[in-house]
Design an enzyme around this catalytic site. Structure first.
Site, PDB file in Angstrom:
ATOM      1  CE1 TYR A   1     -65.540  -1.212 -36.464  1.00 32.45           C
ATOM      2  CE2 TYR A   1     -65.119  -3.570 -36.270  1.00 32.45           C
ATOM      3  CZ  TYR A   1     -65.783  -2.521 -36.876  1.00 32.45           C
ATOM      4  OH  TYR A   1     -66.661  -2.759 -37.889  1.00 32.45           O
TER       5      TYR A   1
ATOM      6  CB  SER B   1     -59.404 -10.352 -30.697  1.00 31.79           C
ATOM      7  OG  SER B   1     -59.271  -9.022 -31.123  1.00 31.79           O
TER       8      SER B   1
ATOM      9  CG  ASN C   1     -55.013  -8.775 -21.992  1.00 30.64           C
ATOM     10  OD1 ASN C   1     -55.129  -8.148 -20.948  1.00 30.64           O
ATOM     11  ND2 ASN C   1     -55.411  -8.295 -23.144  1.00 30.64           N
TER      12      ASN C   1
ATOM     13  CE1 TYR D   1     -60.242 -13.489 -29.427  1.00 33.34           C
ATOM     14  CE2 TYR D   1     -60.865 -14.649 -31.438  1.00 33.34           C
ATOM     15  CZ  TYR D   1     -61.110 -13.667 -30.490  1.00 33.34           C
ATOM     16  OH  TYR D   1     -62.224 -12.863 -30.605  1.00 33.34           O
TER      17      TYR D   1
ATOM     18  CE  LYS E   1     -62.678 -12.897 -26.571  1.00 32.03           C
ATOM     19  NZ  LYS E   1     -63.199 -11.651 -26.062  1.00 32.03           N
TER      20      LYS E   1
ATOM     21  CG  ASN F   1     -65.979 -12.602 -39.899  1.00 36.95           C
ATOM     22  OD1 ASN F   1     -66.458 -13.683 -39.570  1.00 36.95           O
ATOM     23  ND2 ASN F   1     -64.719 -12.466 -40.254  1.00 36.95           N
TER      24      ASN F   1
ATOM     25  CG  ASP G   1     -58.587 -19.069 -42.207  1.00 35.90           C
ATOM     26  OD1 ASP G   1     -58.999 -18.715 -41.099  1.00 35.90           O
ATOM     27  OD2 ASP G   1     -58.049 -18.291 -43.030  1.00 35.90           O
TER      28      ASP G   1
HETATM   29  N1  LIG Z   1     -63.615  -7.656 -34.560  1.00 34.07           N
HETATM   30  C1  LIG Z   1     -64.314  -8.804 -34.715  1.00 34.07           C
HETATM   31  O1  LIG Z   1     -64.747  -9.137 -35.834  1.00 34.07           O
HETATM   32  C2  LIG Z   1     -64.578  -9.689 -33.520  1.00 34.07           C
HETATM   33  C3  LIG Z   1     -65.177 -10.943 -33.735  1.00 34.07           C
HETATM   34  C4  LIG Z   1     -65.461 -11.748 -32.637  1.00 34.07           C
HETATM   35  C5  LIG Z   1     -65.177 -11.322 -31.349  1.00 34.07           C
HETATM   36  N2  LIG Z   1     -64.573 -10.111 -31.159  1.00 34.07           N
HETATM   37  C6  LIG Z   1     -64.288  -9.681 -29.770  1.00 34.07           C
HETATM   38  O2  LIG Z   1     -64.792  -8.362 -29.597  1.00 34.07           O
HETATM   39  C7  LIG Z   1     -63.998  -7.647 -28.673  1.00 34.07           C
HETATM   40  C8  LIG Z   1     -63.605  -6.313 -29.269  1.00 34.07           C
HETATM   41  O3  LIG Z   1     -62.942  -6.527 -30.500  1.00 34.07           O
HETATM   42  P1  LIG Z   1     -62.398  -5.317 -31.362  1.00 34.07           P
HETATM   43  O4  LIG Z   1     -62.317  -5.786 -32.760  1.00 34.07           O
HETATM   44  O5  LIG Z   1     -63.152  -4.103 -31.028  1.00 34.07           O
HETATM   45  O6  LIG Z   1     -60.900  -5.212 -30.787  1.00 34.07           O
HETATM   46  P2  LIG Z   1     -60.048  -3.917 -30.409  1.00 34.07           P
HETATM   47  O7  LIG Z   1     -58.640  -4.382 -30.275  1.00 34.07           O
HETATM   48  O8  LIG Z   1     -60.343  -2.796 -31.326  1.00 34.07           O
HETATM   49  O9  LIG Z   1     -60.602  -3.535 -28.964  1.00 34.07           O
HETATM   50  C9  LIG Z   1     -60.176  -4.171 -27.778  1.00 34.07           C
HETATM   51  C10 LIG Z   1     -59.966  -3.088 -26.741  1.00 34.07           C
HETATM   52  O10 LIG Z   1     -59.628  -3.691 -25.481  1.00 34.07           O
HETATM   53  C11 LIG Z   1     -58.563  -2.948 -24.888  1.00 34.07           C
HETATM   54  N3  LIG Z   1     -57.874  -3.880 -23.960  1.00 34.07           N
HETATM   55  C12 LIG Z   1     -57.229  -5.031 -24.275  1.00 34.07           C
HETATM   56  N4  LIG Z   1     -56.785  -5.612 -23.146  1.00 34.07           N
HETATM   57  C13 LIG Z   1     -57.164  -4.827 -22.096  1.00 34.07           C
HETATM   58  C14 LIG Z   1     -57.021  -4.909 -20.688  1.00 34.07           C
HETATM   59  N5  LIG Z   1     -56.358  -5.922 -20.125  1.00 34.07           N
HETATM   60  N6  LIG Z   1     -57.539  -3.927 -19.913  1.00 34.07           N
HETATM   61  C15 LIG Z   1     -58.200  -2.873 -20.487  1.00 34.07           C
HETATM   62  N7  LIG Z   1     -58.371  -2.739 -21.814  1.00 34.07           N
HETATM   63  C16 LIG Z   1     -57.856  -3.708 -22.613  1.00 34.07           C
HETATM   64  C17 LIG Z   1     -57.722  -2.479 -26.059  1.00 34.07           C
HETATM   65  O11 LIG Z   1     -56.920  -1.348 -25.741  1.00 34.07           O
HETATM   66  C18 LIG Z   1     -58.800  -2.143 -27.097  1.00 34.07           C
HETATM   67  O12 LIG Z   1     -59.243  -0.809 -26.981  1.00 34.07           O
HETATM   68  C19 LIG Z   1     -62.825  -8.544 -28.318  1.00 34.07           C
HETATM   69  O13 LIG Z   1     -63.112  -9.173 -27.082  1.00 34.07           O
HETATM   70  C20 LIG Z   1     -62.816  -9.564 -29.446  1.00 34.07           C
HETATM   71  O14 LIG Z   1     -62.302 -10.795 -29.016  1.00 34.07           O
HETATM   72  C21 LIG Z   1     -64.263  -9.293 -32.208  1.00 34.07           C
END
Ligand SMILES: NC(=O)c1ccc[n+]([C@@H]2O[C@H](COP(=O)([O-])OP(=O)(O)OC[C@H]3O[C@@H](n4cnc5c(N)ncnc54)[C@H](O)[C@@H]3O)[C@@H](O)[C@H]2O)c1
Length: 337
Positions: A11, A85, A100, A149, A153, A178, A293
């Protein structure tokens, strides 16, 4: 300049890739598609000129592959979004998160260091802070994550600080609050499986794809009793990554910045805003609170503005929901549609 983007099929990663391309960077995406979408990468590639975005299906823990990519594509900086995540899943299966997120992240950092790539942007999270002792939360707030989680990080941030001190491996850690919304082009958006984020869940209910929304907790010490979170448009997040890459490439010092708006919205405010934007009613019921939460999570945002020159531009609640609605209404089955 080519930037390695891990997790670029996910995403936030797909939006980061799009905005890097819009800002003149070429990209190599490394994603194992465990949670990401090949269709997102195809859309990015269709829009870009030939060769500007390269997709490699593979794992960040594959050191030989990363080394090869850095050499072949002359990678000058890396943005590391690849991770698992889901907070609840991390409590049930911490081994997955330490393997991971931590082992994978450390292997990637070490491979980049050995390959001479010293500019590294990490996707971090507000979850590193744990239960806030101060609101809005500044970057100097104690780091005390409440789940594996958040710990995964926080550990990467700690290692990065040590790498910087010892090896001059410069990094920026971006602590997102978020993420919400979708790219205005309309063909990139949020499609997590399972979906645990509030705005897509409420929009799925508005579309009739869920019977109702469960609101976790109605008795918090907040104005309407429901939890308050700081929502930030995914394209604003993506802008911050471009600025962070430039900061490092121009020799800027390692840093850690919150990415949020400094303004919180309760769950009931989000529900009401979705009803206004979509013109549909969303059934909901108030359920029990979830463990761990916090009542309110809102970022102090002054540091990113002052030091990075970053400010959100599209993160009004209704504007974010309208962009997410455009994506969900056109793609009710997400990328599967
Ligand atoms: N969505 C949020 O609100 C949010 C908030 C805080 C932090 N984050 C961080 O942002 C990042 C992206 O989040 P997102 O919501 O886009 O998640 P997402 O799951 O949509 O994207 C994560 C991507 O990483 C890939 N992936 C996972 N492990 C892998 C590996 N070992 N090797 C290669 N690819 C791998 C997955 O296939 C996926 O495409 C994450 O690190 C998450 O912790 C997200």
């Amino acid at each position: 300049m080519r930037v390695l983007v891990t997790g670029g099929a996910g995403y936030i990663g797909s939006h980061v890739v799009q905005v890097l391309l819009e800002n003149g960077f070429d990209v190599v995406i490394l994603d194992n598609l465990s949670r990401g979408h090949a269709a997102a990468v195809e859309r990015l590639a269709e829009r870009a000129a030939a060769g500007r975005v390269v997709f490699v299906a593979g794992d960040v823990a594959d050191a030989a592959l990363v080394e090869h990519l850095v050499r072949e594509w002359e990678v000058g900086a890396a943005v590391h979004l690849a991770a698992d995540s889901l907070v609840g899943e991390s409590v049930r299966d911490p081994a997955r998160y330490y393997r991971n997120n931590v082992t994978g992240g450390l292997t990637l950092m070490e491979t980049l260091r050995r390959s001479g790539v010293g500019c590294f942007v990490l996707s971090s999270t507000a979850a590193v802070y744990g239960e806030p002792v101060e609101t809005p939360i500044p970057e100097t707030h104690p780091v005390k994550p409440l789940n594996p989680y958040g710990t995964s990080k926080a550990l990467l941030e700690q290692v990065l600080a040590d790498y910087d001190r010892a090896y001059g491996f410069r990094y920026v850690s971006l602590r997102y609050f978020n993420a919400a919304g979708a790219h205005p082009a309309g063909d990139l958006g949020e499609d997590h499986r399972p979906e645990t984020h509030l705005i897509p869940i409420v929009l799925q209910a508005a579309l009739g794809r869920r019977p109702e929304v469960t609101v976790y907790g109605g008795d918090y010490h907040t104005p309407d009793g429901t939890a308050v979170r700081d929502y930030i448009h995914v394209c604003d997040l993506a802008d911050a990554h471009v600025l962070a890459v430039r900061h490092l490439l121009e020799g800027g010092a390692s840093a850690c910045w919150n990415l949020g708006t400094g303004r919180g919205h309760s769950v009931l405010e989000v529900l009401a805003a979705v009803e206004r934007v979509t013109g549909r009613s969303v059934p909901y019921h108030i359920g029990a609170r979830r463990d761990g939460d916090p009542a309110v999570l809102v970022a102090a945002t002054g540091r990113a503005l002052e030091e990075l020159g970053w400010a959100p531009r599209r993160s009004g609640l209704e504007e974010m929901i309208a962009s997410a609605w455009a994506w969900h209404a056109a793609h009710p089955l997400g990328y599967a549609g």
